[in-house]
Scaffold this motif. Structure first.
Motif, mmCIF file in Angstrom:
data_model
loop_
_atom_site.group_PDB
_atom_site.id
_atom_site.type_symbol
_atom_site.label_atom_id
_atom_site.label_comp_id
_atom_site.label_asym_id
_atom_site.label_seq_id
_atom_site.Cartn_x
_atom_site.Cartn_y
_atom_site.Cartn_z
ATOM 1 N N ALA A 175 0.810 -1.216 0.000
ATOM 2 C CA ALA A 175 0.000 0.000 0.000
ATOM 3 C C ALA A 175 0.843 1.265 0.000
ATOM 4 N N ASP A 176 2.069 1.172 0.470
ATOM 5 C CA ASP A 176 2.993 2.305 0.498
ATOM 6 C C ASP A 176 3.878 2.230 -0.754
ATOM 7 N N PRO A 177 3.940 3.301 -1.548
ATOM 8 C CA PRO A 177 4.787 3.259 -2.756
ATOM 9 C C PRO A 177 6.233 2.862 -2.465
ATOM 10 N N ALA A 178 6.737 3.207 -1.274
ATOM 11 C CA ALA A 178 8.122 2.877 -0.943
ATOM 12 C C ALA A 178 8.334 1.386 -0.754
ATOM 13 N N THR A 179 7.275 0.662 -0.388
ATOM 14 C CA THR A 179 7.411 -0.770 -0.124
ATOM 15 C C THR A 179 6.760 -1.641 -1.193
ATOM 16 N N ALA A 180 6.068 -1.032 -2.152
ATOM 17 C CA ALA A 180 5.345 -1.813 -3.167
ATOM 18 C C ALA A 180 6.263 -2.747 -3.966
ATOM 19 N N PRO A 181 7.466 -2.307 -4.407
ATOM 20 C CA PRO A 181 8.327 -3.243 -5.158
ATOM 21 C C PRO A 181 8.738 -4.458 -4.328
ATOM 22 N N ALA A 182 9.057 -4.243 -3.047
ATOM 23 C CA ALA A 182 9.426 -5.364 -2.186
ATOM 24 C C ALA A 182 8.231 -6.282 -1.947
ATOM 25 N N ALA A 183 7.049 -5.724 -1.823
ATOM 26 C CA ALA A 183 5.848 -6.541 -1.618
ATOM 27 C C ALA A 183 5.600 -7.458 -2.811
ATOM 28 N N ARG A 184 5.794 -6.922 -3.999
ATOM 29 C CA ARG A 184 5.608 -7.740 -5.200
ATOM 30 C C ARG A 184 6.615 -8.888 -5.229
ATOM 31 N N LEU A 185 7.858 -8.593 -4.904
ATOM 32 C CA LEU A 185 8.887 -9.637 -4.871
ATOM 33 C C LEU A 185 8.563 -10.704 -3.822
ATOM 34 N N LEU A 186 8.125 -10.268 -2.654
ATOM 35 C CA LEU A 186 7.813 -11.221 -1.593
ATOM 36 C C LEU A 186 6.686 -12.162 -2.019
ATOM 37 N N ARG A 187 5.634 -11.615 -2.588
ATOM 38 C CA ARG A 187 4.523 -12.463 -3.034
ATOM 39 C C ARG A 187 5.008 -13.487 -4.050
ATOM 40 N N GLU A 188 5.844 -13.044 -4.995
ATOM 41 C CA GLU A 188 6.333 -13.953 -6.039
ATOM 42 C C GLU A 188 7.199 -15.066 -5.452
ATOM 43 N N LEU A 189 8.065 -14.723 -4.511
ATOM 44 C CA LEU A 189 8.966 -15.721 -3.917
ATOM 45 C C LEU A 189 8.207 -16.738 -3.079
ATOM 46 N N VAL A 190 7.194 -16.299 -2.360
ATOM 47 C CA VAL A 190 6.392 -17.238 -1.563
ATOM 48 C C VAL A 190 5.577 -18.138 -2.472
ATOM 49 N N GLU A 191 4.947 -17.565 -3.494
ATOM 50 C CA GLU A 191 4.131 -18.357 -4.418
ATOM 51 C C GLU A 191 4.963 -19.381 -5.169
ATOM 52 N N GLN A 205 10.370 -8.070 9.225
ATOM 53 C CA GLN A 205 10.254 -7.095 10.306
ATOM 54 C C GLN A 205 11.628 -6.610 10.757
ATOM 55 N N LEU A 206 12.556 -7.533 10.923
ATOM 56 C CA LEU A 206 13.895 -7.193 11.391
ATOM 57 C C LEU A 206 14.634 -6.315 10.383
ATOM 58 N N VAL A 207 14.612 -6.702 9.107
ATOM 59 C CA VAL A 207 15.348 -5.941 8.093
ATOM 60 C C VAL A 207 14.718 -4.568 7.889
ATOM 61 N N HIS A 208 13.394 -4.499 7.922
ATOM 62 C CA HIS A 208 12.732 -3.201 7.793
ATOM 63 C C HIS A 208 13.138 -2.277 8.935
ATOM 64 N N GLU A 209 13.181 -2.819 10.151
ATOM 65 C CA GLU A 209 13.506 -1.992 11.310
ATOM 66 C C GLU A 209 14.918 -1.434 11.229
ATOM 67 N N TYR A 210 15.866 -2.241 10.753
ATOM 68 C CA TYR A 210 17.259 -1.805 10.753
ATOM 69 C C TYR A 210 17.717 -1.221 9.425
ATOM 70 N N GLY A 211 16.938 -1.411 8.386
ATOM 71 C CA GLY A 211 17.400 -0.907 7.104
ATOM 72 C C GLY A 211 16.360 -0.237 6.244
ATOM 73 N N GLY A 212 15.075 -0.363 6.615
ATOM 74 C CA GLY A 212 14.028 0.278 5.855
ATOM 75 C C GLY A 212 13.691 -0.448 4.559
ATOM 76 N N PRO A 213 12.765 0.111 3.763
ATOM 77 C CA PRO A 213 12.285 -0.550 2.544
ATOM 78 C C PRO A 213 13.379 -0.870 1.533
#
Length: 401
Positions: A175-191, A205-213
């Motif tokens: 939903a956030d433009p900054a995270t949309a590319p990562a969200a697409r990749l995550l869905r593809e890798l899980v599927e 959660q860990l990587v987002h907290e320490y490094g951001g999108p």
């Protein structure tokens, strides 16, 4: 805990004990340790700091914080949580029993230490789980509160649902433009079966907290290219370490986990979808009593808090998301929200100088000036040790493959 380590900590300057009952109404059966950093003659009330967990000790891990406080002329007090570190055992050297480990007893320990030290009122600084204790102190002993700082705050035993929804909004829904590319990749890798959906919550959660999108996207790009699986496994292991391996006098979850599961609902209810958070706690739930209910109804109690409250929230915090911090600031009559850019969970641990400045502002009656000062906090240097994981991730994920 090793006897040598415990004994060396007990003779540290400022460490004292208060006799407390093991269970309510019983005789004083164990020594509750606490430490005060060179109390000075100051017009400001003392600051009582409550770290996260449950399981984090106070005496050893926060030596540096107390040194910073002393250099700034602040009177800082910390109480070693019952069942942890120097407050782990009864007078016979036996671990405290599960019946001794409840939120209300921990809160009453805090008031008892204030009585023992002759302290009338404090500014209480709670971080993460410590914010639940801070608010509990406000409910049970409101006359002891001069002000409050709630850093990365908890509100209810159902905060995990908010946490999961927030993480999925970013990295599953995009939903956030900054995270949309990562969200697409995550869905593809899980599927595609390249990632185990049950592991995604802790790692992302860990990587987002320490490094951001940006770093989340880089990690997923490396997985997609077949280069990041070892790093993924290491990151997933980090999520389990705090609650599966005791570090004497630093992090001891094995006893106080009873509070986490029985009163605060730490055991999640997985739905099998990606980004289910806190599944490491689900694995430990069988070792502890089941959830029976919270000790306080904090959303109902907060409107009655009649002291200044500063609510601190890191931009990247998805363990205790900004939406919860904002809700608390709105519920408290004299509350303000102080956002921190580029920081995740726990300002106390990641940016101690800024945390203590916020506490001093509350103690000095200047908490309403804090939002206007938010930009200045970014220029205050952070200790290298608090940035170690962040710097390592940047090195691993921004260097060429």
């Amino acid at each position: 805990m090793t006897t040598e380590l415990a004994e060396s900590l007990r003779i540290m300057p400022g460490v004292r004990t208060t006799r407390r009952p093991v269970t309510p109404g019983g005789p004083a059966g164990f020594a509750l340790s606490h430490v005060r950093a060179d109390p000075m003659s100051t017009a400001l009330p003392p600051i009582l700091i409550l770290p996260g967990g449950p399981g984090l000790a106070s005496v050893l891990p926060y030596v540096g914080h107390r040194a910073i406080a002393t250099a700034r002329g602040l009177d800082v007090l910390m109480v070693e949580h019952r069942g942890v570190g120097l407050s782990r055992t009864d007078e016979h050297g036996q671990d405290l029993p599960p019946a001794a480990l409840t939120v209300t007893q921990v809160v009453d320990d805090l008031a008892a230490v204030l009585d023992d030290l002759g302290i009338d009122r404090v500014v209480v600084y709670g971080c993460s789980y410590g914010t639940y204790l801070a608010q509990g102190l406000g409910v049970r002993h409101p006359h002891r509160i001069a002000g409050m700082v709630l850093d990365s705050p908890m509100l209810t035993a159902h905060d995990g649902r908010v946490q999961r929804a927030e993480l999925r909004r970013h990295y599953l829904d995009g939903a956030d433009p900054a995270t949309a590319p990562a969200a697409r990749l995550l869905r593809e890798l899980v599927e595609a079966g390249r990632l185990n959906a049950a592991e995604t919550g802790d790692v992302i959660q860990l990587v987002h907290e320490y490094g951001g999108p940006r770093l989340v996207r880089r990690l997923l790009e490396r997985i997609a290219a077949g280069h990041g699986n070892r790093l993924w496994r290491w990151l997933h292991g980090l999520g389990n370490r705090e609650i599966s391996q005791n570090q004497p006098c630093v992090m001891e979850f094995d006893l106080v986990g009873a509070i986490a599961f029985r009163e605060l609902g730490y055991a999640p209810e997985p739905d099998g979808r990606p980004l289910d958070v806190n599944l490491s706690f689900a694995k430990r739930a069988k070792d502890f009593p089941p959830f029976t209910g919270e000790p306080f109804d904090l959303p109902a109690e907060l409107p009655g808090f009649d002291w200044p409250v500063a609510v601190l929230s890191g931009e990247r915090d998805v363990r205790t998301p900004r939406v919860i911090a904002a809700q608390i600031a709105d519920l408290v009559p004299d509350g303000i929200l102080l956002p921190f850019n580029g920081i995740g969970h726990s300002i106390l641990d990641s940016h101690p100088s800024a945390a203590l400045l916020a506490a001093a502002a509350v103690a000095g009656g200047a908490h309403r000036r804090l939002p206007a000062m938010a930009g200045r906090f970014g220029s205050i240097p952070r200790p290298a040790r608090s940035r170690a994981l962040e710097l390592m991730l940047h090195a691993r994920l921004t260097l060429p493959w």
